[in-house]
Motif scaffolding. Sequence first.
Motif, PDB file in Angstrom:
ATOM      1  N   GLY A 171       0.667  -1.267   0.095  1.00 26.86           N
ATOM      2  CA  GLY A 171      -0.158  -0.016   0.021  1.00 26.86           C
ATOM      3  C   GLY A 171       0.849   1.285   0.075  1.00 26.86           C
ATOM      4  O   GLY A 171       0.551   2.175  -0.592  1.00 26.86           O
ATOM      5  N   TYR A 203      -6.267  -1.090  -5.853  1.00 23.92           N
ATOM      6  CA  TYR A 203      -5.449  -1.049  -4.766  1.00 23.92           C
ATOM      7  C   TYR A 203      -5.849  -0.869  -3.391  1.00 23.92           C
ATOM      8  O   TYR A 203      -5.396  -0.372  -2.416  1.00 23.92           O
ATOM      9  N   VAL A 214      -0.368  -7.000  -7.070  1.00 28.96           N
ATOM     10  CA  VAL A 214       0.440  -5.629  -7.098  1.00 28.96           C
ATOM     11  C   VAL A 214       1.889  -6.018  -7.160  1.00 28.96           C
ATOM     12  O   VAL A 214       2.471  -5.108  -7.698  1.00 28.96           O
ATOM     13  N   LEU A 216      -5.111  -2.720  -0.387  1.00 31.50           N
ATOM     14  CA  LEU A 216      -3.541  -2.545   0.106  1.00 31.50           C
ATOM     15  C   LEU A 216      -3.544  -1.035   0.789  1.00 31.50           C
ATOM     16  O   LEU A 216      -2.584  -0.926   1.747  1.00 31.50           O
ATOM     17  N   LEU A 275      -7.130   4.276  -7.950  1.00 29.01           N
ATOM     18  CA  LEU A 275      -6.679   3.477  -7.086  1.00 29.01           C
ATOM     19  C   LEU A 275      -7.691   2.318  -6.849  1.00 29.01           C
ATOM     20  O   LEU A 275      -7.408   1.520  -5.690  1.00 29.01           O
ATOM     21  N   VAL A 313       2.340   1.902  -3.580  1.00 29.37           N
ATOM     22  CA  VAL A 313       1.304   2.494  -4.445  1.00 29.37           C
ATOM     23  C   VAL A 313       1.218   3.839  -4.321  1.00 29.37           C
ATOM     24  O   VAL A 313       1.230   4.718  -5.057  1.00 29.37           O
ATOM     25  N   GLN A 332      -4.985  -9.442  -4.022  1.00 24.66           N
ATOM     26  CA  GLN A 332      -4.739  -8.141  -4.312  1.00 24.66           C
ATOM     27  C   GLN A 332      -3.217  -7.882  -4.197  1.00 24.66           C
ATOM     28  O   GLN A 332      -2.566  -7.062  -4.936  1.00 24.66           O
TER      29      GLN A 332
END
Lengths: 348, 348
Positions: free
Chosen positions: A182, A206, A274, A209, A203, A185, A270
């Motif tokens: 997270g 994401y 990522v 995260l 986003l 990102v 997820q």
Amino acid sequence: MIEDKNPQRTSIAQLGEFGLIDHLTKNFEINQPSTLKGIGDDAAVLDFKDKKVIVSTDLLIEGVHFDLAYMPLKHLGYKAVVVNVSDICAMNAKPTQITVSIAVSNRFPLEALDELFAGITHAAREYNVDVIGGDTTSSQKGLIISITAIGEADEEEIVYRNGAKQTDLLVVTGDIGAAYMGLQVLEREKQVFQVNPNSQPDLDAYTYLIERQLKPEARKDVRTLLHALEIKPTSMIDISDGLSSEIMHLCKQSKVGCNLYEDKLPIDPQFINVCEEFNIDSTTVAINGGEDYELLFTIAMEDFEKIKGNPNFTIIGHMTQESEGIHLVTRANTKIALKARGWDALTQ
Amino acid sequence: MIEDKNPQRTSIAQLGEFGLIDHLTKNFEINQPSTLKGIGDDAAVLDFKDKKVIVSTDLLIEGVHFDLAYMPLKHLGYKAVVVNVSDICAMNAKPTQITVSIAVSNRFPLEALDELFAGITHAAREYNVDVIGGDTTSSQKGLIISITAIGEADEEEIVYRNGAKQTDLLVVTGDIGAAYMGLQVLEREKQVFQVNPNSQPDLDAYTYLIERQLKPEARKDVRTLLHALEIKPTSMIDISDGLSSEIMHLCKQSKVGCNLYEDKLPIDPQFINVCEEFNIDSTTVAINGGEDYELLFTIAMEDFEKIKGNPNFTIIGHMTQESEGIHLVTRANTKIALKARGWDALTQ
């Protein structure tokens, strides 16, 4: 990146120190029977009767522990409480009170502090801890938050880091690594924003995260869950610096070794997506990324049946003789010595 | 101004966070029976049995609360503990534990932190408090110290700010104003030093004032003294922000007024001399200067005989009906309304 929804700016100097304290603390409630006197005297007065008292403290510094470019102040206030409450949970104790000290530079208007304290108040309600004291002062640079968390437990409930035995199972709550990704990102979006302030980040891919980074939760429920399962962990720690680093702490203090199994690591889909997008090895992040605030603990082997298949807990390894060392057993069944590469605030 | 006696500079990044914590905390002793577990787990564990638990916290910021140009780090460490212990004393409680968190910028070598912790260790021994936890991290600028002090007391011993009665006597320990004038002397010498770094200050005429500023003591003895005299104050506060400001707190929370007598204020001869030298009115400084860390309390009128003539205590006034207000009665027998002009960290 964070939109300024509140353009009003009231200087905190206008209120003076005592006026500011009155203003910021007016929403704090006293709910714990152990709080005899909260804010408003030289010190708070607490009464734990025959319970033991658990105390932990953390210092959060802008630019070191958080970046206000993507951390909304309300989330920051919430997270600051969570980080400290998590340490109380890691002793298998019940969080009951916190003190909150802040230092702010004069670039912070009252409205910004209100946001911060809204987050603190929200977390205090959510975790049922009374805010019983603190200090409010100015800083030369940025925002500084110092929280001390207090909890209670019966002596026989308390779980230390040093009780793991050679044949114990290693268990973790929730999933790991997501908070770290997270952060990656958010850092990437910050770079994009700096190049093009008009870009609107998407986003959606994401959300989990980012939530794990910006609004983590302390596992206050684990104490109750374990109690219901009639399990008392032999050792416990919270995952703030990364799984690898925390396993080292448990092993060192308990004088045992450990085999951690790569294929058992609980990670979110997820998170895997990522990691692929960022071209980072997911196992490396899962074992080294910090700030998950999950609990890591060991249980006696005979408790296996009680915990098996429980969605809250994942058995990720087992303890060994100290002389066997601390290893990650990969999917290919090779053993790699584990290194603590946890987040180190002093080398940032 | 402070001579660098130790030119060795070891980077703190070399040790890493855990190495640094081990290094800095190795001299801390556990002496309190209420400390079951100190540093080394997620949290400390304390056992106060049937005692009440007293908690207070303070945040000290370089450039706001202290100036390293004239504050040696060892003194700073000592004072940081004293400031917090003083709050526990102001509840008529016995200090038992502290947590110490620090944030430092990378300009601080390990040797500087060793000096700071030597002062903390010295104060912890002097006041018999166990250092049971803390946090060590980096700062973006300067040194930040956050201390939480914990104490214990029987419920009936605890003295709050709100118990003063209309006819009570107002009492202060020690003398007041000296810490503030010590700061003025140090600030003046700093200016001189900046103009001429080779000048050797002659501070013999200011030793008491400077000591009051650089190495204040918390009045841990007052609890024992009052106990021996069989006096329980009706209200109490410590003088950190200045006598005037603290009297206002007692009056506001106890819903009483106060007459403070100028000719009763306990001030040191050196303080008077230096006020004259600086051409400052000594009464103004005595009632508004902060950081004395003396205790201010009220006692029932019938306790007058017990305290009369005791060199530790000075009766400086008496409480009145709230509607009469808060006044200074001057030597010329005129009444001036008291204003809180205490030290305000937010307007520095």
